[in-house]
Motif scaffolding. Structure first.
Motif, PDB file in Angstrom:
ATOM      1  N   GLU A 264       0.814  -1.209   0.000  1.00  0.00           N
ATOM      2  CA  GLU A 264       0.000   0.000   0.000  1.00  0.00           C
ATOM      3  C   GLU A 264       0.853   1.267   0.000  1.00  0.00           C
ATOM      4  O   GLU A 264       0.415   2.312  -0.479  1.00  0.00           O
ATOM      5  N   SER A 265       2.074   1.186   0.521  1.00  0.00           N
ATOM      6  CA  SER A 265       2.937   2.374   0.615  1.00  0.00           C
ATOM      7  C   SER A 265       3.358   2.904  -0.754  1.00  0.00           C
ATOM      8  O   SER A 265       3.841   4.035  -0.854  1.00  0.00           O
ATOM      9  N   VAL A 266       3.170   2.123  -1.822  1.00  0.00           N
ATOM     10  CA  VAL A 266       3.528   2.594  -3.169  1.00  0.00           C
ATOM     11  C   VAL A 266       2.740   3.855  -3.517  1.00  0.00           C
ATOM     12  O   VAL A 266       3.245   4.745  -4.219  1.00  0.00           O
ATOM     13  N   ALA A 267       1.529   3.974  -3.004  1.00  0.00           N
ATOM     14  CA  ALA A 267       0.690   5.118  -3.327  1.00  0.00           C
ATOM     15  C   ALA A 267       1.245   6.431  -2.782  1.00  0.00           C
ATOM     16  O   ALA A 267       0.830   7.504  -3.215  1.00  0.00           O
ATOM     17  N   ASP A 268       2.194   6.366  -1.846  1.00  0.00           N
ATOM     18  CA  ASP A 268       2.746   7.584  -1.242  1.00  0.00           C
ATOM     19  C   ASP A 268       3.877   8.187  -2.069  1.00  0.00           C
ATOM     20  O   ASP A 268       4.413   9.238  -1.699  1.00  0.00           O
ATOM     21  N   TYR A 269       4.267   7.536  -3.174  1.00  0.00           N
ATOM     22  CA  TYR A 269       5.432   7.993  -3.929  1.00  0.00           C
ATOM     23  C   TYR A 269       5.069   8.146  -5.412  1.00  0.00           C
ATOM     24  O   TYR A 269       4.197   7.456  -5.929  1.00  0.00           O
ATOM     25  N   ASP A 270       5.775   9.070  -6.073  1.00  0.00           N
ATOM     26  CA  ASP A 270       5.521   9.328  -7.496  1.00  0.00           C
ATOM     27  C   ASP A 270       6.311   8.402  -8.401  1.00  0.00           C
ATOM     28  O   ASP A 270       5.843   8.025  -9.470  1.00  0.00           O
ATOM     29  N   THR A 271       7.534   8.037  -8.000  1.00  0.00           N
ATOM     30  CA  THR A 271       8.398   7.208  -8.834  1.00  0.00           C
ATOM     31  C   THR A 271       8.743   5.929  -8.094  1.00  0.00           C
ATOM     32  O   THR A 271       9.362   5.968  -7.022  1.00  0.00           O
ATOM     33  N   VAL A 272       8.342   4.792  -8.647  1.00  0.00           N
ATOM     34  CA  VAL A 272       8.615   3.489  -8.046  1.00  0.00           C
ATOM     35  C   VAL A 272       9.207   2.581  -9.122  1.00  0.00           C
ATOM     36  O   VAL A 272       8.710   2.533 -10.249  1.00  0.00           O
ATOM     37  N   GLU A 273      10.275   1.879  -8.761  1.00  0.00           N
ATOM     38  CA  GLU A 273      10.954   0.987  -9.689  1.00  0.00           C
ATOM     39  C   GLU A 273      11.059  -0.416  -9.093  1.00  0.00           C
ATOM     40  O   GLU A 273      11.060  -0.589  -7.871  1.00  0.00           O
ATOM     41  N   LEU A 274      11.181  -1.398  -9.987  1.00  0.00           N
ATOM     42  CA  LEU A 274      11.419  -2.783  -9.599  1.00  0.00           C
ATOM     43  C   LEU A 274      12.862  -3.120  -9.922  1.00  0.00           C
ATOM     44  O   LEU A 274      13.295  -2.968 -11.063  1.00  0.00           O
ATOM     45  N   HIS A 275      13.617  -3.541  -8.899  1.00  0.00           N
ATOM     46  CA  HIS A 275      15.032  -3.862  -9.072  1.00  0.00           C
ATOM     47  C   HIS A 275      15.268  -5.356  -8.901  1.00  0.00           C
ATOM     48  O   HIS A 275      14.580  -6.028  -8.124  1.00  0.00           O
ATOM     49  N   PHE A 276      16.269  -5.860  -9.617  1.00  0.00           N
ATOM     50  CA  PHE A 276      16.644  -7.276  -9.577  1.00  0.00           C
ATOM     51  C   PHE A 276      18.110  -7.395  -9.183  1.00  0.00           C
ATOM     52  O   PHE A 276      18.956  -6.594  -9.596  1.00  0.00           O
ATOM     53  N   SER A 277      18.411  -8.403  -8.363  1.00  0.00           N
ATOM     54  CA  SER A 277      19.789  -8.688  -7.973  1.00  0.00           C
ATOM     55  C   SER A 277      20.050 -10.178  -8.124  1.00  0.00           C
ATOM     56  O   SER A 277      19.222 -11.006  -7.724  1.00  0.00           O
ATOM     57  N   ALA A 278      21.197 -10.515  -8.716  1.00  0.00           N
ATOM     58  CA  ALA A 278      21.596 -11.917  -8.867  1.00  0.00           C
ATOM     59  C   ALA A 278      22.691 -12.297  -7.881  1.00  0.00           C
ATOM     60  O   ALA A 278      23.172 -13.427  -7.917  1.00  0.00           O
ATOM     61  N   ASP A 279      23.097 -11.352  -6.998  1.00  0.00           N
ATOM     62  CA  ASP A 279      24.184 -11.640  -6.051  1.00  0.00           C
ATOM     63  C   ASP A 279      23.785 -11.294  -4.626  1.00  0.00           C
ATOM     64  O   ASP A 279      24.556 -10.729  -3.859  1.00  0.00           O
ATOM     65  N   ASP A 280      22.534 -11.628  -4.260  1.00  0.00           N
ATOM     66  CA  ASP A 280      22.049 -11.469  -2.887  1.00  0.00           C
ATOM     67  C   ASP A 280      22.041 -10.018  -2.432  1.00  0.00           C
ATOM     68  O   ASP A 280      22.313  -9.708  -1.272  1.00  0.00           O
ATOM     69  N   GLY A 281      21.760  -9.094  -3.349  1.00  0.00           N
ATOM     70  CA  GLY A 281      21.605  -7.700  -2.979  1.00  0.00           C
ATOM     71  C   GLY A 281      22.860  -6.865  -2.988  1.00  0.00           C
ATOM     72  O   GLY A 281      22.824  -5.690  -2.607  1.00  0.00           O
ATOM     73  N   ARG A 282      23.968  -7.417  -3.437  1.00  0.00           N
ATOM     74  CA  ARG A 282      25.191  -6.602  -3.485  1.00  0.00           C
ATOM     75  C   ARG A 282      25.140  -5.590  -4.621  1.00  0.00           C
ATOM     76  O   ARG A 282      25.630  -4.472  -4.477  1.00  0.00           O
ATOM     77  N   THR A 283      24.563  -5.984  -5.744  1.00  0.00           N
ATOM     78  CA  THR A 283      24.356  -5.062  -6.861  1.00  0.00           C
ATOM     79  C   THR A 283      22.929  -5.231  -7.366  1.00  0.00           C
ATOM     80  O   THR A 283      22.340  -6.315  -7.256  1.00  0.00           O
ATOM     81  N   TRP A 284      22.390  -4.132  -7.912  1.00  0.00           N
ATOM     82  CA  TRP A 284      21.006  -4.148  -8.387  1.00  0.00           C
ATOM     83  C   TRP A 284      20.919  -3.538  -9.784  1.00  0.00           C
ATOM     84  O   TRP A 284      21.737  -2.704 -10.154  1.00  0.00           O
ATOM     85  N   ARG A 285      19.888  -3.965 -10.516  1.00  0.00           N
ATOM     86  CA  ARG A 285      19.572  -3.362 -11.815  1.00  0.00           C
ATOM     87  C   ARG A 285      18.058  -3.157 -11.883  1.00  0.00           C
ATOM     88  O   ARG A 285      17.285  -3.952 -11.336  1.00  0.00           O
ATOM     89  N   ALA A 286      17.643  -2.076 -12.535  1.00  0.00           N
ATOM     90  CA  ALA A 286      16.214  -1.803 -12.697  1.00  0.00           C
ATOM     91  C   ALA A 286      15.652  -2.657 -13.833  1.00  0.00           C
ATOM     92  O   ALA A 286      16.193  -2.672 -14.939  1.00  0.00           O
TER      93      ALA A 286
END
Length: 351
Positions: A264-286
């Motif tokens: 529900e908190s998504v509604a509080d923001y104008d820009t929301v992205e989905l990120h993916f990580s293949a190394d347990d969160g050390r690096t991310w890509r949109a």
């Protein structure tokens, strides 16, 4: 600037050196110099700090202690009618210390067992904990106290979520432990506050251990995966969060996935992205941008092979600051490589 009394301006500095602007703009050549007088005890005693130099617009002042410094100018154009004797023309407050924040979780993350040994407490998903806090600062700015959470231990918890509303200087709230805290390695709370001088105080609780956390953060181990299990999470079933990969799920690299769930908190923001990580969160890509509540988001699973993949929903502010809204536990992505022809390269036909 903030004012007090008969319009006396107050300025704040977080370092002992600051500039005092000339009351007339700058020191004119050929006129008596304006003197700077200071009182650090609210007008009981005054000392002359120096004079403005010729054509000098600012006087560099060095404070010896924290607190308010009353400044009064003596010289041409500084009549005593507007500001009575013993009262300042300006007040400069030196504050070199950030707000002090105290946080306490009940029940506490640690307790004493029968042998009087300090052991960590294990919390359950859905269990409610009470967070108490107090912020202390004489020059605290209201509406700057914010609470954040993170599902991980250091150093991987680089992205903190933030509650959208500011909090009072002291209070308490009951918080339900979410399911995301299992896969993240635990739950941690952080609070920050700012004073009028620009000092930022930060405090964090210890990591709350969650039941099942050890199994969730281990490498996924289970029965052999058959062909019918490979893309079982890509269409969002089963589970209460359609399209949100469950812990240990397997996705096929290069396939398209539809995400129909967002907090529900998504509604509080104008820009929301989905990120993916293949190394347990050390690096991310949109992998998807411009997400909106109530709309499905389609993204393509990157062509990787990894057992420690994660997804997260992140709100991005105009200045680039990121606030994490949700994060999955570890899941697996398997990518089938294209067939490679082996053997000698065919000869070109003879002319």
């Amino acid at each position: 600037a903030e004012t007090v009394g008969e319009g006396i301006p107050i300025y704040y500095s977080k370092i002992e050196h600051f500039f005092i602007r000339h009351p007339g703009g700058y020191q004119l050549n050929g006129t008596p110099r304006v003197a700077v007088w200071c009182s650090a005890d609210r007008g009981e005693h005054w000392e002359r700090s120096g004079y403005f130099g010729v054509e000098q617009s600012h006087f560099l002042f060095q404070a010896e202690i924290d607190g308010p410094h009353w400044i009064r100018f003596a010289g041409p154009g500084q009549g005593i009618v507007e500001v009575p004797p013993g009262m300042p023309h300006r007040i400069y407050v030196v504050d070199r210390h950030p707000p002090r924040i105290e946080m306490r979780v009940e029940p506490a993350p640690w307790y004493l067992n029968e042998q009087e040994q300090r052991v960590p407490r294990t919390y359950q998903i859905g269990e409610e904990v009470t967070l108490h806090w107090s912020v202390y600062d004489a020059y605290l700015v209201s509406e700057t106290i914010y609470l954040g959470t993170c599902f991980a231990k250091f150093p991987r918890n680089l992205v903190w979520s933030r509650f959208p509303k500011a909090l009072p200087a002291s209070g308490s709230m009951r918080i339900e432990i979410p399911a995301e805290s299992i896969g993240g390695g635990g739950l941690r709370f952080r609070m920050e506050a700012t004073d009028k001088a620009g000092n930022v105080g930060v405090a964090m609780t210890e990591v709350l251990r969650i039941a099942g956390m050890e199994l969730a953060i281990a490498e996924p181990i289970g029965r052999p995966v058959g062909p019918s299990d490979v893309i079982q999470q890509t269409q969002g079933t089963p589970g209460p969060r359609p399209g949100w990969p469950n812990a240990g799920a397997m996705l096929r690299g290069g396939t398209s996935v539809v995400l129909n769930w967002m907090p529900e908190s998504v509604a509080d923001y104008d820009t929301v992205e989905l990120h993916f990580s293949a190394d347990d969160g050390r690096t991310w890509r949109a992998v998807a941008t411009g997400l909106k509540p109530g709309r499905e988001a389609r993204w393509t699973v990157p062509a990787v092979t990894s057992k420690i993949c994660r997804l997260r929903l992140v709100a991005v502010a105009a200045g680039g600051q990121q606030t994490m809204l949700a994060e999955t536990a570890r899941f697996t992505v398997d990518t089938v490589l294209p067939d490679t022809a082996l053997g000698p390269k065919p000869l070109e036909p003879a002319e």
